[in-house]
Design an enzyme around this catalytic site. Sequence first.
Site, PDB file in Angstrom:
ATOM      1  N   HIS A   1      40.017  35.119  46.675  1.00 43.09           N
ATOM      2  CA  HIS A   1      41.207  35.602  46.315  1.00 43.09           C
ATOM      3  C   HIS A   1      42.407  35.059  47.067  1.00 43.09           C
ATOM      4  O   HIS A   1      43.435  35.783  47.168  1.00 43.09           O
ATOM      5  CB  HIS A   1      41.028  37.169  46.100  1.00 43.09           C
ATOM      6  CG  HIS A   1      39.994  37.615  45.251  1.00 43.09           C
ATOM      7  ND1 HIS A   1      39.898  37.237  44.070  1.00 43.09           N
ATOM      8  CD2 HIS A   1      39.098  38.321  45.754  1.00 43.09           C
ATOM      9  CE1 HIS A   1      38.771  37.593  43.422  1.00 43.09           C
ATOM     10  NE2 HIS A   1      38.312  38.369  44.450  1.00 43.09           N
TER      11      HIS A   1
ATOM     12  N   ASP B   1      38.658  48.900  41.818  1.00 40.52           N
ATOM     13  CA  ASP B   1      37.347  48.234  41.482  1.00 40.52           C
ATOM     14  C   ASP B   1      36.312  49.252  41.795  1.00 40.52           C
ATOM     15  O   ASP B   1      35.690  49.606  43.013  1.00 40.52           O
ATOM     16  CB  ASP B   1      37.030  47.161  42.284  1.00 40.52           C
ATOM     17  CG  ASP B   1      37.576  45.687  41.712  1.00 40.52           C
ATOM     18  OD1 ASP B   1      38.336  45.968  40.577  1.00 40.52           O
ATOM     19  OD2 ASP B   1      37.493  44.799  42.347  1.00 40.52           O
TER      20      ASP B   1
ATOM     21  N   HIS C   1      36.159  41.080  49.581  1.00 37.95           N
ATOM     22  CA  HIS C   1      35.267  41.673  49.860  1.00 37.95           C
ATOM     23  C   HIS C   1      34.736  41.634  51.435  1.00 37.95           C
ATOM     24  O   HIS C   1      33.730  41.144  51.702  1.00 37.95           O
ATOM     25  CB  HIS C   1      33.859  41.774  49.265  1.00 37.95           C
ATOM     26  CG  HIS C   1      33.989  41.982  47.696  1.00 37.95           C
ATOM     27  ND1 HIS C   1      33.225  41.234  46.663  1.00 37.95           N
ATOM     28  CD2 HIS C   1      35.082  42.812  46.926  1.00 37.95           C
ATOM     29  CE1 HIS C   1      33.629  41.888  45.553  1.00 37.95           C
ATOM     30  NE2 HIS C   1      34.907  42.646  45.715  1.00 37.95           N
TER      31      HIS C   1
ATOM     32  N   ASP D   1      36.538  48.815  46.134  1.00 38.04           N
ATOM     33  CA  ASP D   1      35.484  47.859  45.727  1.00 38.04           C
ATOM     34  C   ASP D   1      34.058  48.390  46.033  1.00 38.04           C
ATOM     35  O   ASP D   1      33.123  47.530  46.272  1.00 38.04           O
ATOM     36  CB  ASP D   1      35.630  46.544  46.189  1.00 38.04           C
ATOM     37  CG  ASP D   1      37.113  45.881  46.047  1.00 38.04           C
ATOM     38  OD1 ASP D   1      38.045  46.438  46.475  1.00 38.04           O
ATOM     39  OD2 ASP D   1      37.146  44.899  45.434  1.00 38.04           O
TER      40      ASP D   1
ATOM     41  N   ASN E   1      40.834  44.844  38.878  1.00 35.82           N
ATOM     42  CA  ASN E   1      40.568  43.913  37.993  1.00 35.82           C
ATOM     43  C   ASN E   1      39.203  44.370  37.234  1.00 35.82           C
ATOM     44  O   ASN E   1      39.022  43.941  36.060  1.00 35.82           O
ATOM     45  CB  ASN E   1      40.378  42.399  38.563  1.00 35.82           C
ATOM     46  CG  ASN E   1      39.340  42.374  39.572  1.00 35.82           C
ATOM     47  OD1 ASN E   1      39.673  43.022  40.759  1.00 35.82           O
ATOM     48  ND2 ASN E   1      38.314  41.493  39.557  1.00 35.82           N
TER      49      ASN E   1
HETATM   50 FE   LIG Z   1      38.887  42.938  42.600  1.00 32.56          FE
END
Ligand SMILES: [Fe+2]
Length: 478
Positions: free
Chosen positions: A328, A196, A357, A169, A233
């Site tokens: 999430h 990500d 995160h 990410d 995603n």
């Molecule tokens: Fe993600």
Amino acid sequence: MSRVSGLRSSLFRFLCICSVIAYSVTDAKAGITSSFVRSEWPSTDIPLDDEAFIVPEDPNAPQQVRITQGDYDGRAVIISWVTKADPGRSVVFYGLSEHQYDHHALGYVKNYTFYNYKSGYIHHCLVDGLEHDTKYYYKIGTGDSREFWFETPPEIDPDAPYTFGIIGDLGQTYNSLSTLEHYMRSGGKTVLFVGDLSYADRYEYDNGVRWDSWGQFVEKSAAYQPWIWAAGNHEIEYQPHLGETQPFKPFLHRYTTPYLASKSSSPLWYAIRRASAHIIVLSSYSPFVKYTPQWTWLHGELKRVDREKTPWLIVLMHVPLYNSNEAHYMEGESMRVVFESWFVQYKVDLVFAGHVHAYERSYRISNINYNITSGDRYPVPDKSAPVYITVGDGGNQEGLAGRFTNLQPDYSAFREASYGHSTLELKNRTHAFYRWNRNDDGKQVPTDSVQFHNQYWASNQKRRKHRHLRMSSHIASC
Ligand SMILES: [Fe+2]
Ligand SMILES: *[C@@H]1O[C@H](CO)[C@@H](O)[C@H](O)[C@H]1NC(C)=O
Ligand SMILES: *[C@@H]1O[C@H](CO)[C@@H](O)[C@H](O)[C@H]1NC(C)=O
Ligand SMILES: *[C@@H]1O[C@H](CO)[C@@H](O)[C@H](O)[C@H]1NC(C)=O
């Protein structure tokens, strides 16, 4: 030593001793929620004219140069780059010494549109038949060419030492830059990237520009060592209101993976072997239930794993299967139900994910006896289960996921909402040293470090009276 600093250092030593004692007297199952709050930069992307994204002046010089592994065993790389003005030639010159390129390889070029954005010319070139454990120099671009180098990994061997970095990410903020720079000082030789990448999809109408800047952003590492890609995603970019309905379109044009070498039918899931590790990359956003292509492929790939040759079995995916953050929460549950029993059966060592995160590491636990009829539904300690690690803390523009569930669940060993990356040093067939490195590593605060014993070799040997998971949290930071 001045009195003040003497006092300070004895206070520090005292605190360290306390934390080690506190650690060893508590039940090994009690996890740690770190209360450290880092002073972060704002979560905004670095401006496009910043030097972090600087491109060569010649409009047709290669930019966004990066490599990834090109085969199953590490004797090939795929080199990718972009030329903006015209396609030029997709050729890589390479050799064993600088400025002397005795060999060349030909690649191919791709381009795509996304809504109003027209991509540059994206080159992908397979360079194969390389020697193991060798430094190669390479040059790309005709005219205003650029030169780089990379090192091939040692031959597949159960005791081959190797250091991986794990990043997730990442995005392109000042926090992302801090993560990248910390990683580059860590000694990691290959990045396992858990999805990500650029967060370019946040720009919707103009997203190609931020894909380009991200390609430039990571070049200082990715042109010199392979980054192993898993999709998240933010790579999906399914945007029917823009007429863009092909999932993963920019990602798949720009990033390649050696999926054919592991008999996969999609670049989104595949496996590689490197030094003493067998690494399986899964796609959280592609079908995975029983009988789907990904399920069928994984079923076969797990049987091909040979722990006598590659003792370390590592799985990468984007969405964590165990996560005690409010962000999430339980999104990985559907994949857990499908794949967890295989991870236990095949004694996977480590499962790395991103998406959330923050940082979190689990104990070895499983929940494979879940039964919706009887109601058995709790994760239990399981020596054969992997350790699940979430490193979605690269530093993207969405900021940190700061809220963990109030009580730390039994399965969670360590969690903290700060930016950072991990390193995994495989020492030999039995031992690996793992560390989570917070970006603020100038401060003396505990980060997470653990010595892992191999799930296959350690249980093969009689000297297993130690716990399956020996903790050294806190000690390394003192
Ligand atoms: Fe993600
Ligand atoms: C790709 O580049 C060629 C040659 O410049 C151009 O004709 C074509 O339209 C481009 N395709 C896309 C999808 O942008
Ligand atoms: C699930 O629980 C029910 C009720 O206790 C039991 O009859 C059944 O055998 C269990 N199923 C499995 C697969 O263990
Ligand atoms: C494997 O590495 C560990 C950690 O460096 C070391 O203590 C151990 O002796 C090594 N084992 C062998 C067989 O060399």
